[in-house]
Design an enzyme around this catalytic site. Structure first.
Site, PDB file in Angstrom:
ATOM      1  N   GLU A  42       0.860  -1.199   0.000  1.00 57.27           N
ATOM      2  CA  GLU A  42       0.000   0.000   0.000  1.00 57.27           C
ATOM      3  C   GLU A  42       0.896   1.249   0.000  1.00 57.27           C
ATOM      4  O   GLU A  42       1.985   1.237   0.584  1.00 57.27           O
ATOM      5  CB  GLU A  42      -0.825  -0.064   1.297  1.00 57.27           C
ATOM      6  CG  GLU A  42      -1.769   1.082   1.554  1.00 57.27           C
ATOM      7  CD  GLU A  42      -2.478   0.904   2.918  1.00 57.27           C
ATOM      8  OE1 GLU A  42      -2.020   0.096   3.767  1.00 57.27           O
ATOM      9  OE2 GLU A  42      -3.496   1.579   3.123  1.00 57.27           O
ATOM     10  N   LYS A 113      -9.496   2.223  -1.955  1.00 51.51           N
ATOM     11  CA  LYS A 113      -9.698   1.457  -0.705  1.00 51.51           C
ATOM     12  C   LYS A 113     -11.066   1.720  -0.083  1.00 51.51           C
ATOM     13  O   LYS A 113     -11.429   2.883   0.175  1.00 51.51           O
ATOM     14  CB  LYS A 113      -8.589   1.837   0.288  1.00 51.51           C
ATOM     15  CG  LYS A 113      -8.548   1.017   1.566  1.00 51.51           C
ATOM     16  CD  LYS A 113      -7.346   1.426   2.425  1.00 51.51           C
ATOM     17  CE  LYS A 113      -7.169   0.550   3.642  1.00 51.51           C
ATOM     18  NZ  LYS A 113      -5.987   0.957   4.439  1.00 51.51           N
ATOM     19  N   CYS A 146      -4.847  -3.463   2.385  1.00 55.77           N
ATOM     20  CA  CYS A 146      -4.610  -3.561   3.822  1.00 55.77           C
ATOM     21  C   CYS A 146      -5.856  -3.871   4.652  1.00 55.77           C
ATOM     22  O   CYS A 146      -6.320  -4.978   4.669  1.00 55.77           O
ATOM     23  CB  CYS A 146      -3.899  -2.302   4.319  1.00 55.77           C
ATOM     24  SG  CYS A 146      -2.933  -2.655   5.807  1.00 55.77           S
ATOM     25  N   VAL A 173      -0.192  -2.877  10.508  1.00 59.76           N
ATOM     26  CA  VAL A 173       0.421  -2.376  11.743  1.00 59.76           C
ATOM     27  C   VAL A 173       0.037  -3.179  12.984  1.00 59.76           C
ATOM     28  O   VAL A 173       0.725  -3.100  13.997  1.00 59.76           O
ATOM     29  CB  VAL A 173       0.075  -0.882  11.975  1.00 59.76           C
ATOM     30  CG1 VAL A 173       0.681  -0.008  10.904  1.00 59.76           C
ATOM     31  CG2 VAL A 173      -1.433  -0.654  12.050  1.00 59.76           C
TER      32      VAL A 173
HETATM   33  C1  ACM Z   1      -3.917  -0.233   7.131  1.00 61.93           C
HETATM   34  O1  ACM Z   1      -5.030  -0.402   6.599  1.00 61.93           O
HETATM   35  N1  ACM Z   1      -2.961   0.426   6.514  1.00 61.93           N
HETATM   36  C2  ACM Z   1      -3.639  -0.788   8.457  1.00 61.93           C
END
Ligand code: ACM
Length: 276
Positions: A42, A113, A146, A173
């Site tokens: 990402e 996203k 992510c 994370v």
């Molecule tokens: C994330 O979606 N970058 C944790």
């Protein structure tokens, strides 16, 4: 049965330095060339932690006409590889956390996203696109960024639309959770998944590395360490993802009362019977 070489490129983008990151990515062209499909993390060209839109806007790219997009189109052409990467996308003064698939023939498909994580909500616009599916060499690939991993219905819908592989560009994370989650997404949908994560730290935010490629049984075919730059590639038979039977008498589509009731309008797939 057709084979396909799929891989991830795990690295640590330099914060706020797209040009340097592109040069770095290009220096791995010879390795990228070995794969049919490579997934990058990402926000692979900008880094992750920004405190205002004004800080990120000048670094973001217009997809597909921006400089970074042109770079990835050239890289895809020169390596004859489908490159799927996360990018900060700019549309006038709006920002999106996007992922784009760059084809060797110049085609570009973008996904914005859907599930923004934590303070991303202060930078990026909410996406209004549907979960995106692309087709490459006759194989169907679902796009994910992510935190999309935490929403099982996202991967489910991609599978119902025919995805055999989930391409997951990440800056994970929460230690271990995204990697475990994607193994489950592979098991419950009987699809391959490629998680390309980054490593390193920005402003106290630590990224967890451990990129992975998982098969439809949930087996990890390739993985990276927590803090290493690496490209890992594995050869798969994408059609293995067409077998939706967990036992001879249990098919995840036919047995799923809830999926059939709520999501049946999306089903583009017959449970693998046509390929037997
Ligand atoms: C994330 O979606 N970058 C944790």
């Amino acid at each position: 049965m057709k084979k396909l070489k799929i891989g991830f490129f795990q690295f640590k983008p330099k914060h706020g330095k797209p040009e340097e990151n592109l040069k770095f990515i290009e220096s791995y062209s010879d390795k990228i060339k070995e794969a049919d499909i490579i997934v990058l993390p990402e926000l692979a060209t900008t880094g992750y932690v920004f405190h205002s839109k004004e800080e990120l806007l000048p670094l973001a790219d217009e997809i597909p006409e921006g400089k970074q997009s042109k770079f990835f189109s050239d890289l895809a052409k020169n390596t004859d590889t489908l490159i799927i990467t996360g990018l900060a996308e700019r549309e006038e003064d709006r920002l999106f956390n996007s992922q784009a698939a760059f084809y060797p023939d110049g085609k570009v498909v973008r996904y914005r996203k859907l599930h923004l994580f934590y303070k991303e909500k202060q930078l990026f616009e909410p996406s209004d696109n549907e979960p995106a599916i692309i087709d490459y060499k006759g194989v169907k690939i679902g796009l994910m960024i992510c935190f999309d991993w935490a929403f099982p219905e996202h991967a489910r819908l991609l599978m119902l639309k025919g995805a055999q592989i989930l391409a997951h560009s990440s800056n994970l994370v929460l230690p271990g959770l995204g990697q475990a989650g994607m193994r489950i997404r592979s098991i419950e949908n009987r699809v391959f998944s490629i998680t390309a994560n980054r490593f390193g730290e920005e402003d106290g935010v630590k990224f967890t590395g451990k990129s992975q490629i998982v098969n439809p049984k949930g087996e990890i075919l390739q993985s990276a360490g927590e803090n290493e730059t690496t490209i890992k590639i594995v050869e798969i038979h994408p059609e293995d993802a067409n077998d939706k039977n967990i036992t001879p008498l249990n098919n995840i589509l036919e047995d799923s009362k809830i999926t059939l009731k709520l999501l049946s309008k999306y089903v583009a797939f017959d449970g693998g019977h046509s390929s037997k």
